[in-house]
Design a protein around this motif. Structure first.
Motif, PDB file in Angstrom:
ATOM      1  N   VAL A  56       0.897  -1.086  -0.166  1.00 50.43           N
ATOM      2  CA  VAL A  56       0.050   0.161   0.008  1.00 50.43           C
ATOM      3  C   VAL A  56       0.929   1.206  -0.023  1.00 50.43           C
ATOM      4  O   VAL A  56       1.722   1.403   0.816  1.00 50.43           O
ATOM      5  CB  VAL A  56      -0.953  -0.123   1.381  1.00 50.43           C
ATOM      6  N   ASN A  57       0.679   2.050  -0.826  1.00 53.56           N
ATOM      7  CA  ASN A  57       1.716   3.218  -1.205  1.00 53.56           C
ATOM      8  C   ASN A  57       2.992   2.663  -1.144  1.00 53.56           C
ATOM      9  O   ASN A  57       3.823   3.407  -0.414  1.00 53.56           O
ATOM     10  CB  ASN A  57       1.285   4.250  -0.045  1.00 53.56           C
ATOM     11  N   ASP A  58       3.547   1.743  -1.809  1.00 53.81           N
ATOM     12  CA  ASP A  58       4.679   1.234  -1.961  1.00 53.81           C
ATOM     13  C   ASP A  58       5.495   0.995  -0.548  1.00 53.81           C
ATOM     14  O   ASP A  58       6.643   0.964  -0.541  1.00 53.81           O
ATOM     15  CB  ASP A  58       5.513   2.360  -2.607  1.00 53.81           C
ATOM     16  N   ARG A  59       4.725   0.475   0.096  1.00 48.74           N
ATOM     17  CA  ARG A  59       5.230   0.021   1.326  1.00 48.74           C
ATOM     18  C   ARG A  59       4.804  -1.514   1.652  1.00 48.74           C
ATOM     19  O   ARG A  59       3.340  -1.561   1.557  1.00 48.74           O
ATOM     20  CB  ARG A  59       4.814   0.819   2.705  1.00 48.74           C
ATOM     21  N   ILE A  60       5.295  -2.468   1.768  1.00 50.73           N
ATOM     22  CA  ILE A  60       4.934  -3.783   1.730  1.00 50.73           C
ATOM     23  C   ILE A  60       4.100  -4.141   2.923  1.00 50.73           C
ATOM     24  O   ILE A  60       4.298  -3.596   4.214  1.00 50.73           O
ATOM     25  CB  ILE A  60       6.163  -4.903   2.017  1.00 50.73           C
ATOM     26  N   GLN A  61       2.914  -4.745   2.655  1.00 49.33           N
ATOM     27  CA  GLN A  61       2.014  -5.173   3.427  1.00 49.33           C
ATOM     28  C   GLN A  61       1.703  -6.606   3.522  1.00 49.33           C
ATOM     29  O   GLN A  61       1.508  -7.130   2.520  1.00 49.33           O
ATOM     30  CB  GLN A  61       0.837  -4.240   3.556  1.00 49.33           C
ATOM     31  N   PRO A  62       1.496  -7.344   4.652  1.00 49.48           N
ATOM     32  CA  PRO A  62       1.116  -8.774   4.783  1.00 49.48           C
ATOM     33  C   PRO A  62      -0.409  -8.587   4.428  1.00 49.48           C
ATOM     34  O   PRO A  62      -1.060  -7.730   4.188  1.00 49.48           O
ATOM     35  CB  PRO A  62       1.110  -8.958   6.165  1.00 49.48           C
ATOM     36  N   ALA A  63      -0.680  -9.631   3.617  1.00 46.03           N
ATOM     37  CA  ALA A  63      -2.095  -9.748   2.740  1.00 46.03           C
ATOM     38  C   ALA A  63      -2.305 -11.428   2.584  1.00 46.03           C
ATOM     39  O   ALA A  63      -1.361 -12.044   2.851  1.00 46.03           O
ATOM     40  CB  ALA A  63      -1.970  -8.882   1.410  1.00 46.03           C
ATOM     41  N   ALA A  64      -3.581 -11.358   2.275  1.00 43.49           N
ATOM     42  CA  ALA A  64      -3.850 -12.657   1.555  1.00 43.49           C
ATOM     43  C   ALA A  64      -4.446 -12.848   0.371  1.00 43.49           C
ATOM     44  O   ALA A  64      -4.744 -11.646  -0.096  1.00 43.49           O
ATOM     45  CB  ALA A  64      -5.008 -13.348   2.661  1.00 43.49           C
ATOM     46  N   ILE A  65      -4.419 -13.795  -0.220  1.00 38.70           N
ATOM     47  CA  ILE A  65      -4.928 -13.898  -1.674  1.00 38.70           C
ATOM     48  C   ILE A  65      -5.710 -15.290  -1.895  1.00 38.70           C
ATOM     49  O   ILE A  65      -5.305 -16.186  -1.617  1.00 38.70           O
ATOM     50  CB  ILE A  65      -3.649 -13.623  -2.734  1.00 38.70           C
ATOM     51  N   GLU A  66      -6.905 -14.758  -2.471  1.00 38.50           N
ATOM     52  CA  GLU A  66      -8.016 -15.857  -2.714  1.00 38.50           C
ATOM     53  C   GLU A  66      -8.038 -16.180  -4.183  1.00 38.50           C
ATOM     54  O   GLU A  66      -8.399 -15.117  -4.906  1.00 38.50           O
ATOM     55  CB  GLU A  66      -9.128 -15.564  -1.771  1.00 38.50           C
ATOM     56  N   PRO A  67      -8.321 -17.233  -4.728  1.00 40.00           N
ATOM     57  CA  PRO A  67      -8.128 -18.454  -4.054  1.00 40.00           C
ATOM     58  C   PRO A  67      -6.787 -18.714  -3.751  1.00 40.00           C
ATOM     59  O   PRO A  67      -6.552 -19.520  -2.984  1.00 40.00           O
ATOM     60  CB  PRO A  67      -8.884 -19.480  -5.107  1.00 40.00           C
ATOM     61  N   ASP A  68      -5.922 -18.568  -4.819  1.00 41.27           N
ATOM     62  CA  ASP A  68      -4.634 -18.891  -4.439  1.00 41.27           C
ATOM     63  C   ASP A  68      -3.657 -17.792  -5.536  1.00 41.27           C
ATOM     64  O   ASP A  68      -4.070 -17.191  -6.090  1.00 41.27           O
ATOM     65  CB  ASP A  68      -4.029 -20.303  -4.714  1.00 41.27           C
ATOM     66  N   LYS A  69      -2.262 -17.746  -5.153  1.00 42.93           N
ATOM     67  CA  LYS A  69      -1.347 -16.827  -5.384  1.00 42.93           C
ATOM     68  C   LYS A  69      -1.068 -17.328  -7.277  1.00 42.93           C
ATOM     69  O   LYS A  69      -0.647 -16.326  -7.686  1.00 42.93           O
ATOM     70  CB  LYS A  69      -0.267 -16.732  -4.859  1.00 42.93           C
ATOM     71  N   HIS A  70      -1.292 -18.392  -7.331  1.00 41.15           N
ATOM     72  CA  HIS A  70      -1.071 -18.633  -9.013  1.00 41.15           C
ATOM     73  C   HIS A  70      -2.174 -18.368  -9.689  1.00 41.15           C
ATOM     74  O   HIS A  70      -3.087 -18.708  -9.506  1.00 41.15           O
ATOM     75  CB  HIS A  70      -0.680 -20.098  -8.994  1.00 41.15           C
ATOM     76  N   LEU A  71      -1.802 -17.622 -10.875  1.00 43.42           N
ATOM     77  CA  LEU A  71      -3.005 -16.994 -11.823  1.00 43.42           C
ATOM     78  C   LEU A  71      -2.507 -17.564 -13.081  1.00 43.42           C
ATOM     79  O   LEU A  71      -1.418 -17.084 -13.685  1.00 43.42           O
ATOM     80  CB  LEU A  71      -3.097 -15.449 -11.657  1.00 43.42           C
ATOM     81  N   GLU A  72      -3.491 -18.310 -13.679  1.00 45.92           N
ATOM     82  CA  GLU A  72      -3.433 -18.407 -15.148  1.00 45.92           C
ATOM     83  C   GLU A  72      -3.680 -17.503 -15.912  1.00 45.92           C
ATOM     84  O   GLU A  72      -4.127 -16.319 -15.467  1.00 45.92           O
ATOM     85  CB  GLU A  72      -4.263 -19.584 -15.450  1.00 45.92           C
ATOM     86  N   ARG A  73      -3.590 -17.434 -17.239  1.00 46.26           N
ATOM     87  CA  ARG A  73      -4.026 -16.354 -18.202  1.00 46.26           C
ATOM     88  C   ARG A  73      -5.457 -16.268 -17.762  1.00 46.26           C
ATOM     89  O   ARG A  73      -6.334 -16.851 -17.959  1.00 46.26           O
ATOM     90  CB  ARG A  73      -3.736 -16.696 -19.451  1.00 46.26           C
ATOM     91  N   PHE A  74      -5.802 -14.858 -17.822  1.00 47.56           N
ATOM     92  CA  PHE A  74      -7.061 -14.368 -17.475  1.00 47.56           C
ATOM     93  C   PHE A  74      -7.832 -14.542 -16.273  1.00 47.56           C
ATOM     94  O   PHE A  74      -8.900 -14.313 -16.049  1.00 47.56           O
ATOM     95  CB  PHE A  74      -7.958 -14.520 -18.748  1.00 47.56           C
ATOM     96  N   GLU A  75      -7.039 -15.708 -15.428  1.00 43.65           N
ATOM     97  CA  GLU A  75      -7.571 -15.746 -14.034  1.00 43.65           C
ATOM     98  C   GLU A  75      -7.651 -14.433 -13.254  1.00 43.65           C
ATOM     99  O   GLU A  75      -6.587 -13.527 -13.260  1.00 43.65           O
ATOM    100  CB  GLU A  75      -6.955 -16.847 -13.381  1.00 43.65           C
ATOM    101  N   THR A  76      -8.618 -14.610 -12.192  1.00 44.22           N
ATOM    102  CA  THR A  76      -8.596 -13.198 -11.371  1.00 44.22           C
ATOM    103  C   THR A  76      -8.378 -13.793  -9.946  1.00 44.22           C
ATOM    104  O   THR A  76      -8.634 -15.093  -9.689  1.00 44.22           O
ATOM    105  CB  THR A  76     -10.029 -12.384 -11.194  1.00 44.22           C
ATOM    106  N   ALA A  77      -7.902 -13.208  -8.971  1.00 45.11           N
ATOM    107  CA  ALA A  77      -7.860 -13.303  -7.559  1.00 45.11           C
ATOM    108  C   ALA A  77      -8.378 -12.249  -6.726  1.00 45.11           C
ATOM    109  O   ALA A  77      -8.286 -10.983  -7.249  1.00 45.11           O
ATOM    110  CB  ALA A  77      -6.426 -13.727  -7.291  1.00 45.11           C
ATOM    111  N   LEU A  78      -8.523 -12.480  -5.530  1.00 43.70           N
ATOM    112  CA  LEU A  78      -8.810 -11.511  -4.589  1.00 43.70           C
ATOM    113  C   LEU A  78      -7.697 -11.286  -3.484  1.00 43.70           C
ATOM    114  O   LEU A  78      -7.550 -12.075  -3.081  1.00 43.70           O
ATOM    115  CB  LEU A  78     -10.139 -11.694  -3.907  1.00 43.70           C
ATOM    116  N   VAL A  79      -7.228 -10.013  -3.596  1.00 46.71           N
ATOM    117  CA  VAL A  79      -6.104  -9.916  -2.537  1.00 46.71           C
ATOM    118  C   VAL A  79      -6.833  -9.017  -1.629  1.00 46.71           C
ATOM    119  O   VAL A  79      -7.509  -7.862  -1.617  1.00 46.71           O
ATOM    120  CB  VAL A  79      -4.958  -9.006  -3.182  1.00 46.71           C
ATOM    121  N   LYS A  80      -6.521  -9.501  -0.143  1.00 49.31           N
ATOM    122  CA  LYS A  80      -7.166  -8.721   1.058  1.00 49.31           C
ATOM    123  C   LYS A  80      -5.933  -8.501   1.658  1.00 49.31           C
ATOM    124  O   LYS A  80      -5.196  -9.090   2.408  1.00 49.31           O
ATOM    125  CB  LYS A  80      -7.977  -9.840   1.662  1.00 49.31           C
ATOM    126  N   ILE A  81      -5.928  -7.180   2.105  1.00 49.34           N
ATOM    127  CA  ILE A  81      -4.870  -6.392   2.598  1.00 49.34           C
ATOM    128  C   ILE A  81      -5.408  -5.711   3.990  1.00 49.34           C
ATOM    129  O   ILE A  81      -6.233  -4.755   3.906  1.00 49.34           O
ATOM    130  CB  ILE A  81      -3.889  -5.306   1.907  1.00 49.34           C
TER     131      ILE A  81
END
Lengths: 333, 390
Positions: B77-102
C-alpha cells in the motif's frame, strides 16, 4: 445457430467478468502477519515471512562468519592470507518469499564472503571469473594502482587475476566489482566486506557484520526491497541472539544504491560509533547514524536489560520494505 | 443421384482442404519440437481491476492479463510492503482473477496506491484518488440506488413522453423535424456510449482485451443483430399498419434502455468508488439529458392511436435499466461488463438511427430538406449542451 452463438457469447462474457464465482470456498484460516495484523482467508498468505529451511542464503550464518584465509608465514615473518574468490552471474535467488532475482555473486552469495586480515598481513586473492560477463574485485583501502580492480578487467568464462597487497588501513571496508556499467554490477550483488584488524586487536566482543543492501527487482532504478544482509524482514522473524552485559560489535557497511542515504537506528540503547573503523577512539555516542553509498563504520554497545530490541532504518520506507530486525538480549546463566 | 452425392462430397472436401493445410502449418510453427517461434521473453502482466475499501481492509481484484501464468508474491500500500492474503491462491493462469485482501487501517478521503509484485520482482500498481467505504448491498443502499435510478432514468423519460400530445398536433413538416431531431439525439447518444466505453476500457480494462476492437465488434454485432431481428419483427406485423411505428418505438426504447443501463453503471460505479461530487453531477446531467430520450420515443408514435399503457411501458423499458445499472455499478462493478453493455447500447441506438432514416427518406427522398437537416443538427446540439452538465 444464432441462439447457440448468443448463449456462447453471454457465457464468455460472464466468464471474463466473474470468473471466480465458480470457485468453492474451502474453510477459512486465520494467520498472524509479520506486523501483527490478523488475516482471515480461504486462500494463501502473502507475507515476507521466511523459514530458514527454504533459504539459499542464511543471514544468521553470514552475520558472524569471518574468513581469515589460508594462513602461512613468509620468511620475514609476515603472515600471508590467501583467498580464492569465484565470481558468477547466472544464479536466480529467492531474495524474498516467491520473488526471484538474478544475483551476481562472489563465492555464491550476496554479500560475498567477509574477508578479514590484520594490519600488515600480506593478502593474496586468487580471483576466478566464471561469469558470462567481465568482472573484477575492487577493494577500498590502500594498495598499488595495478591491484585496484578497475583497469585490469578479468574476462568471462574462467578469466583469472591475483590481487596482492599489504592489509591496511585498520577499519572496515567494502569490496565490489568495478566493471562498467558499474551500477549494474553492484546492484546485482557483487560486493562484500573487508575488515582490517589493528595489530593489537580490539577488545573481546560478540562480533557481527551487517551489509545494508537493496534490490531493484523491476529495474526502474528504485529499490523494491531493502535489508540488513540481503533477506527482507529476516532478523524480524529470526532475532539476533545476544547476551546482556556483553560487548556487541557490529561492522556495518551501506551498499544501497539509488537512494542517496541510508541510516541505522537502535532501540533501547545508544552505541559508540567509529566511522570507517579507522580510529580506536569512538567519534560519537548515538542511536542514529546516516550512511551514504559505501559509507561504513563500527558500532559498539551492550544491553543492560534483557528483552527484544528493534534496529532498523529510520528512513521508514526502507524498514517497511524489509530493512528491519531485532536483537533478543537474554541474561547469561 | 450418385452423381449428386459425389459432387456434394467434392464440395465438402474442397471446403475442408484449406483447413487441413492451415492445421499442418500451425503444427509446424508452434507444435512440439518446433523452435521456430522462440523469440523474446514473455513478460508478466497484472491488471488491478477493482479496489474496495471495507472495514480495516482493502480488497483488490486482480487479473492476469499477460501472455504467461504468474505468481503474486507481495502486496503493498503506497509502495510499502503489507502482509496480505490472496484468494483462491497466488498462482494465476492467463485471464484468471484473484482477490487480494490487505488488512489496513485506511483513512477516508485519502489517496492510495495499491501495488502487487510477481515472482520475477515486477511491480504493478493502481491508484485510487480518495478512499471511501465500499457500499454494502443492504435494503437501505439498494433502496437509495433504486431512487437514484428512478430519478435519472424513469422520471425524465416519462416527462419527455409528455410532449406526445404536442408533437401530435403539429404539421407534417414540423413532425418530420421532430423525427429528424430524434435521429440527432440518438446519433449523439450512440457516439457518447462509444466514447464512454473507450474511456472505461483505456482506464480499467487490460490491454489484452484489446478494448477498441472489442467495442467495435460488439457495437457492429449488436447493430446488425438487432437490425436483422427488427426487420423480421416489422415484416411479420406489417399486416396491421399500427404495429410498425410502435415496433420502431420499441426498438428505440430497448436501445435507450441499454444506453441507460450504461449510464446507471457510470453513476453506480462513481457512488461505489466514493466520487460523490462526480456522481451528483452525473445524476443532474443524466436527468436533464434523459428527458430528450422521452421525445425520441414519442416522435415515431405521435401520429398513431394512443395506447397510454403501451407508452408508459415504452418509457419503463427505456428507463428502468438505469436502476439495474446503478445496482450493478455499485455492488458488482466490472469494467468488462460496462464496456459490453455500453457497446451493445451503442449498436442498438445506431440500429434505430438506420430505421428512422429509412422513414425520413419516405418523406424526403434526398434527405436534404430543411426540417430533416435542422432536426438532426439541433438534436445533436441539444444533447451536447445538456451533456456539458454531466
Amino acid at each position: 445457430m444464432l441462439f447457440v452463438l448468443v448463449v456462447t457469447a453471454v457465457l464468455t462474457t460472464f466468464y471474463f467478468a466473474y470468473p471466480n464465482s465458480s470457485n468453492a470456498n474451502t474453510g477459512e484460516k486465520t494467520f498472524l502477519s509479520h506486523n501483527g495484523a490478523v488475516i482471515k482467508t480461504t486462500g494463501e498468505v502473502l507475507d515476507p515471512v521466511y523459514s530458514a529451511q527454504t533459504l539459499e542464503f542464511d543471514p544468521d550464518k553470514y552475520l558472524r562468519e569471518f574468513n581469515y584465509g589460508r594462513v602461512s608465514k613468509l620468511a620475514d615473518g609476515t603472515t600471508l592470507r590467501e583467498f580464492t574468490i569465484i565470481a558468477e552471474d547466472d544464479k536466480m535467488m529467492e531474495i524474498s518469499p516467491g520473488v526471484f532475482y538474478n544475483v551476481w555473486t562472489f563465492n555464491g552469495t550476496v554479500p560475498g564472503p567477509t574477508i578479514r586480515a590484520t594490519e600488515g598481513d600480506l593478502v593474496r586473492i586468487h580471483f576466478i571469473n566464471n561469469g558470462a560477463r567481465s568482472h573484477t574485485m575492487h577493494f577500498h583501502g590502500e594498495h598499488p594502482g595495478e591491484m585496484d580492480g578497475v583497469f585490469e578487467i578479468v574476462g568471462a568464462g574462467g578469466g583469472q587475476f591475483t590481487y596482492e597487497w599489504i592489509a591496511g588501513p585498520v577499519g572496515v571496508h567494502p569490496y565490489h566489482c568495478h566493471v562498467m556499467p558499474l551500477e549494474e554490477h553492484i546492484i546485482h550483488g557483487l560486493y562484500g566486506v573487508y575488515i582490517v584488524d589493528p595489530k593489537d586487536g580490539r577488545p573481546q566482543a560478540d562480533e557481527m557484520v551487517m551489509v545494508l543492501n537493496g534490490f531493484d527487482t523491476d529495474f526502474d532504478t528504485e529499490n523494491n526491497f531493502y535489508a540488513a544482509n540481503t533477506i527482507p524482514f529476516y532478523y524480524q522473524h529470526h532475532p539476533i541472539q545476544i547476551s546482556t552485559n556483553q560487548l556487541i560489535r557490529v561492522y556495518v557497511v551501506n551498499m544501497v544504491e539509488f537512494d542517496p542515504i541510508n541510516n541505522l537506528h537502535l532501540h533501547g540503547n545508544l552505541y559508540q560509533y567509529y566511522p570507517t573503523g579507522t580510529d580506536i577512539v569512538p567519534s560519537t555516542f548515538t542511536d542514529m547514524i546516516t550512511l551514504s553509498q559505501t559509507e561504513r563504520g563500527i558500532m559498539e554497545f551492550s544491553y543492560s536489560y534483557p528483552g527484544k530490541y528493534l534496529f532498523h532504518a529510520h528512513k521508514v520506507e526502507f524498514s517497511e520494505k524489509g530493512w528491519t530486525g531485532l536483537f533478543l538480549a537474554t541474561d547469561k546463566e | 443421384m450418385e452423381e449428386q452425392k459425389r459432387s456434394k462430397a467434392k464440395l465438402v472436401a474442397s471446403g475442408l482442404i484449406p483447413f487441413i493445410f492451415l492445421i499442418v502449418m500451425l503444427a509446424y510453427i508452434v507444435g512440439p519440437g518446433s523452435t521456430m517461434i522462440d523469440l523474446g521473453v514473455p513478460l508478466p502482466e497484472l491488471t488491478v481491476e477493482k479496489i474496495d475499501f471495507v472495514e480495516s481492509e482493502i480488497l483488490v481484484t486482480v487479473r492476469n492479463t499477460g501472455p504467461i501464468p504468474v505468481d503474486v508474491t507481495l502486496a503493498d500500500v503506497n509502495d510499502r510492503i503489507q502482509p496480505a492474503a490472496i484468494e483462491p491462491d497466488k498462482h494465476l493462469e492467463r485471464f484468471e482473477t484473484a482477490l487480494v485482501k490487505i488488512p489496513f487501517s485506511w483513512n477516508e478521503g485519502e489517496p492510495y496506491t495499491i501495488g502487487l509484485t510477481t515472482s520475477d520482482g515486477t511491480r504493478f500498481e493502481k491508484g485510487v484518488d480518495a478512499a471511501a467505504p465500499a457500499l454494502k448491498p443492504n435494503s437501505e443502499t439498494v433502496g437509495f440506488l433504486l431512487l437514484i435510478g428512478t430519478y435519472v432514468g424513469v422520471i425524465p423519460i416519462l416527462i419527455g413522453l409528455m410532449w406526445l400530445p404536442f408533437i401530435r398536433k403539429i404539421s407534417q413538416q414540423k413532425y418530420i423535424f421532430f423525427l429528424a431531431l430524434t435521429v440527432g439525439l440518438l446519433l449523439f447518444l450512440g457516439i457518447d456510449a462509444i466514447e464512454e466505453a473507450l474511456e472505461v476500457s483505456s482506464e480499467n480494462l487490460a490491454g489484452a482485451f484489446n478494448g477498441p476492437l472489442l467495442i467495435a465488434t460488439t457495437v457492429l454485432v449488436s447493430l446488425f443483430g438487432l437490425y436483422y431481428a427488427g426487420e423480421r419483427l416489422t415484416k411479420k406485423s406489417s399486416l396491421t399498419k399500427i404495429a410498425n411505428p410502435y415496433s420502431v418505438a420499441l426498438m428505440i426504447s430497448i436501445g435507450i434502455g441499454l444506453h441507460n443501463l450504461g449510464e446507471g453503471l457510470a453513476i453506480g460505479a462513481a457512488i461505489g468508488l466514493g466520487q460523490v461530487a462526480l456522481s451528483t453531477f452525473l445524476i443532474i446531467g443524466f436527468a436533464l439529458h434523459n428527458t430528450t430520450e422521452g421525445i425520441a420515443i414519442a416522435a415515431p408514435i405521435a401520429k398513431e392511436k394512443t395506447f397510454i399503457r403501451k407508452i408508459i411501458g415504452l418509457g419503463l423499458i427505456a428507463g428502468v435499466p438505469a436502476i439495474f445499472g446503478t445496482w450493478i455499478g455499485s455492488f458488482g462493478y466490472s469494467p468488462f461488463t460496462s464496456v459490453i453493455f455500453l457497446s451493445i447500447g451503442a449498436g442498438a441506438i445506431f440500429q434505430v438511427v438506420i430505421v428512422l432514416s429509412k422513414w425520413l427518406r419516405e418523406y424526403d427522398k434526398s434527405f436534404s430538406s430543411t426540417p430533416v437537416v435542422a432536426g438532426i443538427a439541433i438534436g445533436m446540439l441539444i444533447m451536447y449542451l445538456t451533456g456539458i452538465l454531466v
